[in-house]
Design an enzyme around this catalytic site. Structure first.
Site, mmCIF file in Angstrom:
data_model
loop_
_atom_site.group_PDB
_atom_site.id
_atom_site.type_symbol
_atom_site.label_atom_id
_atom_site.label_comp_id
_atom_site.label_asym_id
_atom_site.label_seq_id
_atom_site.Cartn_x
_atom_site.Cartn_y
_atom_site.Cartn_z
ATOM 1 N N HIS A 258 4.813 4.284 -0.278
ATOM 2 C CA HIS A 258 3.963 5.311 0.340
ATOM 3 C C HIS A 258 2.559 4.755 0.479
ATOM 4 O O HIS A 258 2.093 4.021 -0.398
ATOM 5 C CB HIS A 258 3.940 6.575 -0.534
ATOM 6 N N ASP A 310 11.547 11.219 0.717
ATOM 7 C CA ASP A 310 12.712 11.008 1.576
ATOM 8 C C ASP A 310 13.884 10.369 0.842
ATOM 9 O O ASP A 310 14.991 10.352 1.359
ATOM 10 C CB ASP A 310 12.328 10.123 2.774
HETATM 11 N N1 ACO Z 1 10.657 -1.726 0.744
HETATM 12 C C1 ACO Z 1 10.306 -2.997 0.515
HETATM 13 N N2 ACO Z 1 9.026 -3.444 0.554
HETATM 14 C C2 ACO Z 1 8.088 -2.537 0.829
HETATM 15 C C3 ACO Z 1 8.392 -1.189 1.085
HETATM 16 C C4 ACO Z 1 9.741 -0.791 1.028
HETATM 17 N N3 ACO Z 1 10.105 0.466 1.266
HETATM 18 N N4 ACO Z 1 7.249 -0.537 1.352
HETATM 19 C C5 ACO Z 1 6.256 -1.416 1.282
HETATM 20 N N5 ACO Z 1 6.769 -2.623 0.969
HETATM 21 C C6 ACO Z 1 6.027 -3.865 0.777
HETATM 22 C C7 ACO Z 1 5.738 -4.528 2.120
HETATM 23 O O1 ACO Z 1 6.781 -5.361 2.520
HETATM 24 C C8 ACO Z 1 4.463 -5.259 1.799
HETATM 25 O O2 ACO Z 1 4.803 -6.412 1.079
HETATM 26 P P1 ACO Z 1 3.947 -7.770 1.232
HETATM 27 O O3 ACO Z 1 2.555 -7.407 0.783
HETATM 28 O O4 ACO Z 1 4.632 -8.742 0.334
HETATM 29 O O5 ACO Z 1 4.004 -8.120 2.680
HETATM 30 C C9 ACO Z 1 3.737 -4.318 0.844
HETATM 31 O O6 ACO Z 1 4.747 -3.534 0.244
HETATM 32 C C10 ACO Z 1 2.740 -3.419 1.531
HETATM 33 O O7 ACO Z 1 3.380 -2.832 2.674
HETATM 34 P P2 ACO Z 1 2.604 -1.949 3.744
HETATM 35 O O8 ACO Z 1 3.497 -1.661 4.895
HETATM 36 O O9 ACO Z 1 1.271 -2.540 4.029
HETATM 37 O O10 ACO Z 1 2.336 -0.653 2.899
HETATM 38 P P3 ACO Z 1 2.074 0.765 3.448
HETATM 39 O O11 ACO Z 1 1.292 1.449 2.420
HETATM 40 O O12 ACO Z 1 1.517 0.775 4.817
HETATM 41 O O13 ACO Z 1 3.572 1.341 3.497
HETATM 42 C C11 ACO Z 1 5.272 2.775 4.202
HETATM 43 C C12 ACO Z 1 3.896 2.653 3.559
HETATM 44 C C13 ACO Z 1 5.157 2.510 5.690
HETATM 45 C C14 ACO Z 1 5.776 4.193 3.974
HETATM 46 C C15 ACO Z 1 6.254 1.731 3.567
HETATM 47 O O14 ACO Z 1 6.281 1.908 2.170
HETATM 48 C C16 ACO Z 1 7.652 1.795 4.140
HETATM 49 O O15 ACO Z 1 7.926 1.210 5.185
HETATM 50 N N6 ACO Z 1 8.602 2.543 3.460
HETATM 51 C C17 ACO Z 1 9.944 2.677 3.958
HETATM 52 C C18 ACO Z 1 10.029 3.833 4.925
HETATM 53 C C19 ACO Z 1 9.870 5.173 4.264
HETATM 54 O O16 ACO Z 1 10.478 5.459 3.253
HETATM 55 N N7 ACO Z 1 9.047 6.024 4.895
HETATM 56 C C20 ACO Z 1 8.803 7.374 4.415
HETATM 57 C C21 ACO Z 1 7.425 7.488 3.860
HETATM 58 S S1 ACO Z 1 7.142 9.104 3.171
HETATM 59 C C22 ACO Z 1 6.967 10.082 4.521
HETATM 60 O O17 ACO Z 1 6.564 9.695 5.573
HETATM 61 C C23 ACO Z 1 7.374 11.467 4.369
#
Ligand code: ACO
Length: 374
Positions: A258, A310
């Site tokens: 998140h 989720d």
């Molecule tokens: N699985 C694996 N790795 C992850 C995940 C994940 N779900 N989420 C973040 N990371 C990792 C990224 O790969 C990245 O790694 P790195 O630094 O080695 O490259 C690091 O964490 C940071 O990722 P960002 O995308 O910059 O983090 P952000 O805060 O923008 O991510 C997000 C938030 C988009 C929700 C992300 O966690 C994600 O894609 N989750 C999966 C989709 C999901 O569950 N969405 C629902 C969110 S809740 C909602 O909207 C109701």
């Protein structure tokens, strides 16, 4: 000048609707902890709280529930419209396209006139669940189930979707899920809604645009994908390997992570508790979800990536008889109150959104006719 990618950490509004402490895992609506609302309130009361900024008096509450219920019925022309849509259209696309059509039946939708906010809210809260349920039945070539005004808001939705009345427990649990989904500060879809309202477009346009924004897999679309991910797993013993493969190939684990929470998402904890209340512990999907969370958390905790709302919502909805394709539209129907609360608040000091950019293209480039482009 600097570009703030994804606007991360950039405040775009002052708001008193909800509050998140992402380090401590706190979520409050109008200052009231989410745990307290889930335990003591219900979705329609919470909707009133979010939009009007205070808990309703008994009279206000009764009137509000009555006005929402009086809007549960949708016009026959909407049903006709739904019947003409290709049956494999995703429910979120259907919702996004039907909501602006619903505005045709609302004569009072001028966003600058505050008294019309109530009518848009009660119409959308009433009609959207009926549209979702009608689409579910139409897309399966089944008869539409008319709303039952005697049931609670949550019970009625489950009844219209399933064609059989839910138990009181199922209705209560579903209503609590709606509370958890109702609001969550300025996320992508809420930001979309306020950008649209800043142009003085009506609430139907704001909600319809926000539905489009919510549908993406990085936002509300994750719950449907979590369900598919978990239901493809045969045995709990396979889980460590599956997770390691995904992480190795840089695939995101759906339902984890998140932008704001760097600890447990309080909504995920509550939804997991509800799941544990109604699920048979031997249920295959339940066992897989619990084990998956345990293993994924071990791998991701170091990066402060925890399960979000989720992760468990789809598993819970499957036990309530809602098909996976409809999970994100359930999220949308609950978020209507949060979106409208933010639009109403934004209008108090409206300023048209018009950010800027740093141009990094060329200048004075000569036009090349098609035959010379090579
Ligand atoms: N699985 C694996 N790795 C992850 C995940 C994940 N779900 N989420 C973040 N990371 C990792 C990224 O790969 C990245 O790694 P790195 O630094 O080695 O490259 C690091 O964490 C940071 O990722 P960002 O995308 O910059 O983090 P952000 O805060 O923008 O991510 C997000 C938030 C988009 C929700 C992300 O966690 C994600 O894609 N989750 C999966 C989709 C999901 O569950 N969405 C629902 C969110 S809740 C909602 O909207 C109701």
């Amino acid at each position: 000048m600097e570009v703030y990618s994804g606007l991360a950490g950039i405040p775009v509004v002052k708001s008193s609707i909800s509050y998140i402490d992402g380090q401590k895992g706190i979520l409050e609506y109008r200052g009231i902890p989410i745990e307290e609302l889930v335990e003591k309130s219900n979705f329609l009361e919470v909707s009133y709280l979010l939009v009007f900024g205070k808990l309703p008096s008994q009279r206000e509450y009764d009137e509000f529930v009555c006005d929402v219920k009086n809007n549960l019925q949708i016009d026959s022309s909407i049903i006709k419209f739904l019947k003409d849509i290709p049956k494999d259209t995703h429910p979120m696309k259907v919702l996004q396209s039907i909501i602006p059509v619903l505005s045709a039946y609302d004569p009072n939708k001028d966003v600058l006139d505050e008294k019309h906010h109530y009518s848009s809210l009660t119409r959308l809260l009433g009609q959207v669940p009926t549209v979702i349920a009608a689409w579910k039945r139409i897309s399966e070539n089944k008869d539409i189930i008319e709303p039952d005004f005697r049931l609670s808001y949550g019970e009625n939705f489950l009844y219209m979707i399933r064609g059989e009345k839910p138990t009181k427990k199922e209705g209560d649990i579903f209503d609590k899920c709606l509370i958890l989904h109702a609001e969550h500060t300025i996320n992508a879809s809420t930001f979309t809604a306020i950008v649209v309202v800043s142009t003085l477009a009506d609430f139907y346009s704001c909600v319809s645009s926000a539905v489009g924004s919510l549908s993406g897999r990085l936002h509300g679309g994750a719950n449907e994908r979590v369900y598919y991910m978990l239901s493809q797993i045969d045995k709990t013993e396979d889980i460590p390997n599956i997770i390691d493969q995904k992480l190795k190939s840089k695939e995101r684990i759906m339902g984890f992570g998140h932008r704001v929470y760097k600890t447990h998402d309080p909504r995920a904890l509550l939804i997991k508790r509800m799941l544990q209340e109604i699920s048979d512990r031997e249920n295959r999907l339940y066992k897989i979800a619990i084990e998956f969370e345990k293993v994924a958390l071990k791998r991701l905790k170091e990066k402060k990536i925890y399960p979000n709302i989720d992760f468990y919502s789809g598993v819970l909805y499957s036990l309530l008889g809602i098909p996976p394709l409809f999970y994100t539209s359930v999220f949308a129907m609950a978020r209507i109150s949060g979106w409208i609360a933010h639009c109403k608040e934004y209008l108090k000091e409206n300023k048209l959104f018009r950010p800027t950019q740093i141009y990094d293209g060329g200048h004075n480039i000569k036009y090349i006719p098609p035959e010379k482009r090579g």
